[in-house]
Design a protein around this motif. Structure first.
Motif, PDB file in Angstrom:
ATOM      1  N   PHE A   1       0.841  -1.194   0.000  1.00 28.10           N
ATOM      2  CA  PHE A   1       0.000   0.000   0.000  1.00 28.10           C
ATOM      3  C   PHE A   1       0.879   1.247   0.000  1.00 28.10           C
ATOM      4  N   VAL A   2       0.296   2.367  -0.437  1.00 31.61           N
ATOM      5  CA  VAL A   2       1.014   3.623  -0.624  1.00 31.61           C
ATOM      6  C   VAL A   2       0.592   4.626   0.445  1.00 31.61           C
ATOM      7  N   GLU A   3       1.582   5.240   1.107  1.00 35.37           N
ATOM      8  CA  GLU A   3       1.325   6.323   2.052  1.00 35.37           C
ATOM      9  C   GLU A   3       2.017   7.581   1.550  1.00 35.37           C
ATOM     10  N   ILE A   4       1.332   8.730   1.644  1.00 34.50           N
ATOM     11  CA  ILE A   4       1.904   9.987   1.156  1.00 34.50           C
ATOM     12  C   ILE A   4       1.683  11.107   2.167  1.00 34.50           C
ATOM     13  N   ASN A   5       2.504  12.137   2.036  1.00 34.65           N
ATOM     14  CA  ASN A   5       2.370  13.356   2.838  1.00 34.65           C
ATOM     15  C   ASN A   5       3.107  14.468   2.109  1.00 34.65           C
ATOM     16  N   SER A   6       2.894  15.701   2.552  1.00 33.39           N
ATOM     17  CA  SER A   6       3.733  16.824   2.137  1.00 33.39           C
ATOM     18  C   SER A   6       4.443  17.351   3.366  1.00 33.39           C
ATOM     19  N   VAL A   7       5.749  17.561   3.259  1.00 33.99           N
ATOM     20  CA  VAL A   7       6.508  18.092   4.399  1.00 33.99           C
ATOM     21  C   VAL A   7       6.842  19.568   4.201  1.00 33.99           C
ATOM     22  N   GLY A   8       6.142  20.217   3.248  1.00 36.29           N
ATOM     23  CA  GLY A   8       6.301  21.650   3.067  1.00 36.29           C
ATOM     24  C   GLY A   8       7.598  22.057   2.400  1.00 36.29           C
ATOM     25  N   CYS A   9       7.865  23.358   2.427  1.00 34.98           N
ATOM     26  CA  CYS A   9       9.063  23.905   1.779  1.00 34.98           C
ATOM     27  C   CYS A   9       9.757  24.880   2.738  1.00 34.98           C
ATOM     28  N   LYS A  10      10.800  25.520   2.263  1.00 38.91           N
ATOM     29  CA  LYS A  10      11.564  26.432   3.124  1.00 38.91           C
ATOM     30  C   LYS A  10      10.776  27.682   3.511  1.00 38.91           C
ATOM     31  N   GLU A  11       9.631  27.895   2.848  1.00 42.47           N
ATOM     32  CA  GLU A  11       8.789  29.049   3.199  1.00 42.47           C
ATOM     33  C   GLU A  11       7.807  28.706   4.330  1.00 42.47           C
ATOM     34  N   CYS A  12       7.120  27.572   4.199  1.00 43.46           N
ATOM     35  CA  CYS A  12       6.068  27.258   5.178  1.00 43.46           C
ATOM     36  C   CYS A  12       6.550  26.340   6.299  1.00 43.46           C
ATOM     37  N   ARG A  13       7.692  25.693   6.134  1.00 38.27           N
ATOM     38  CA  ARG A  13       8.123  24.778   7.180  1.00 38.27           C
ATOM     39  C   ARG A  13       8.616  25.476   8.449  1.00 38.27           C
ATOM     40  N   PRO A  14       9.405  26.577   8.357  1.00 37.14           N
ATOM     41  CA  PRO A  14       9.896  27.212   9.597  1.00 37.14           C
ATOM     42  C   PRO A  14       8.790  27.589  10.591  1.00 37.14           C
ATOM     43  N   PRO A  15       7.700  28.255  10.171  1.00 33.28           N
ATOM     44  CA  PRO A  15       6.654  28.544  11.156  1.00 33.28           C
ATOM     45  C   PRO A  15       5.987  27.275  11.705  1.00 33.28           C
ATOM     46  N   TYR A  16       5.896  26.257  10.859  1.00 36.60           N
ATOM     47  CA  TYR A  16       5.339  24.986  11.348  1.00 36.60           C
ATOM     48  C   TYR A  16       6.255  24.359  12.393  1.00 36.60           C
ATOM     49  N   LEU A  17       7.574  24.398  12.144  1.00 32.68           N
ATOM     50  CA  LEU A  17       8.526  23.843  13.106  1.00 32.68           C
ATOM     51  C   LEU A  17       8.431  24.561  14.448  1.00 32.68           C
ATOM     52  N   GLU A  18       8.144  25.855  14.401  1.00 35.38           N
ATOM     53  CA  GLU A  18       7.995  26.615  15.646  1.00 35.38           C
ATOM     54  C   GLU A  18       6.772  26.129  16.423  1.00 35.38           C
TER      55      GLU A  18
END
Length: 419
Positions: free
Chosen positions: A160-177
């Protein structure tokens, strides 16, 4: 004192080696259909390549790399994965100056200092693909489909296939916070590795397999709720592409992969038959990796497949593997052995796989050896056959026999094999 293979490594012996050749050839066939070309990179590279490429806070760099100083005092690492070397080669050979995208595939050994277990060794083998130079989400779908086609080609269907998006250098920093704030509040309930990762790379916490951490991770902020507009749009295009090809998938918001270079699409193709190490192949997009290793902002995407894990899934399955020989020459006496050796080499020069006995064994023992070698045909040569110039060719599967002129042996065997 007996010297054994190092822990976590193993010898690949016949008939298992035939299975490996079969898998490698199937992989090459699929890649030819998709117009992917083979690349071969060194087994060892500069340690800096993996520190900069994979990420200093990853388990691979911190705990698992085989790193040593060479005689020139340089820090060298046996490659733990295949993507960073491919990117290094792409940059070093200035392939970015040619028509893009470049589509590569590779196959070979990788090295990680891990606790050996089923499907995970210290020397293991990967088949992988990389596409450098295109940001089109349909390329992400293409490589997922390529991997699925390969699995189906070798006879697998239960995955089976599992997928996600881990974002980019623009939206990931605020998410990491947000992640950092969330995990800081439950710091005392996390394992030691996760406590440290809160500061170094909170995204890595989502990849923790410790059961107590998994319970906390369930309620963590989801990256798919924090994507920028472009990342959302790209992720929708990936899902639409999978839907177009009728590839079923599961969205898993905690799927982040174990390497720092991933951006946007991340995916894993899994099997319930593999236990805790359930990924057959996995990968994703790494749009910032080429810029991190070199100096050019060029997108990339790829996957790697563990051949040892695939071997586990194929145990007990009937594979279309040719592991025998075309003909075995049985000889009686010295004259026949000498002449048989001549015919043996004539057959081989005609592209026919052939073998004979080198121990002077009885006819019965030689026939048993032909059976062990899974020979399609046998021919017995003695003084009588040499004098008449004719012998009997026997089909070892059907028992059918054919009279053959010895001077035409290669032609006769070729005709029988063709038919």
């Amino acid at each position: 004192m007996t010297i054994n293979a190092p822990r976590g490594t193993n010898d690949i012996l016949p008939p298992d080696s035939f299975k490996w050749q079969y898998l490698e050839e199937k992989a090459k066939e699929i890649c030819r259909k998709y117009n992917y070309k083979e690349i071969r990179t060194p087994i060892f590279e500069s340690t800096d390549l993996f520190i900069r490429g994979i990420g200093e806070s990853t388990d691979i760099v911190e705990k698992e790399m085989y790193t040593f100083k060479d005689k020139g005092g340089r820090s060298i690492t046996l490659r733990p994965e295949g993507t960073a070397p491919v990117v290094r080669s792409f940059i070093e050979n200035k392939l970015y100056g040619k028509a893009l995208p470049f589509k590569f595939f590779y196959s070979g050994p990788m090295f990680r200092y891990e606790r050996p277990q089923a499907g995970r060794y210290r020397q293991f083998h990967q088949f992988g693909v990389e596409v450098l130079g295109s940001d089109n989400p349909l390329v992400d779908v293409e490589i997922i489909k390529l991997g699925i086609d390969f699995l189906k080609e070798v006879g697998l269907s239960d995955f089976f296939v599992e997928i996600n998006s881990v974002g980019c250098k623009e939206c990931r920093p605020p998410y990491l916070e947000k992640l950092k704030n969330y995990f800081s509040e439950v710091n005392q309930e996390l394992c030691g590795d996760c406590k440290r990762r809160i500061e170094t790379n909170p995204l890595r916490v989502l990849d923790c397999k410790v059961e107590s951490c998994q319970e906390i991770i369930k309620d963590a902020p989801k990256i798919t709720d924090n994507l920028c507009d472009k990342c959302k749009d790209d992720f929708e295009k990936v899902k639409n592409g999978l839907n177009t090809l009728k590839i079923e998938y599961r969205e898993v918001p905690t799927l982040v992969r174990g390497l720092d270079y991933y951006t946007n699409t991340a995916f894993e193709i899994k099997s319930d038959e593999l236990g805790s190490q359930d990924a057959i192949f996995a990968g994703g997009r790494y749009n910032g990796l080429i810029e991190e290793i070199g100096d050019r902002d060029i997108p990339g995407v790829g996957f790697a497949l563990g051949l040892e894990r695939l071997e586990i899934l194929l145990e007990g399955k009937e594979l279309d593997i040719e592991s025998g020989i075309d003909i075995y020459i049985v000889t009686i006496g010295e004259s026949a052995e000498r002449e048989g050796f001549k015919y043996l080499n004539q057959l081989r020069e005609s592209g026919i796989s052939a073998d004979k006995d080198y121990f002077g064994r009885s006819v019965k023992s030689q026939m048993k050896d032909a059976d062990r070698k899974n020979s399609n045909y046998t021919i017995i040569l003695g003084n009588e056959e040499l004098e008449s110039g004719q012998a009997t060719l026997r089909n070892m599967k059907s028992g059918e026999e054919f009279s053959v002129v010895l001077s035409e042996l290669s032609e006769k065997v070729s005709d029988l094999l063709d038919n």
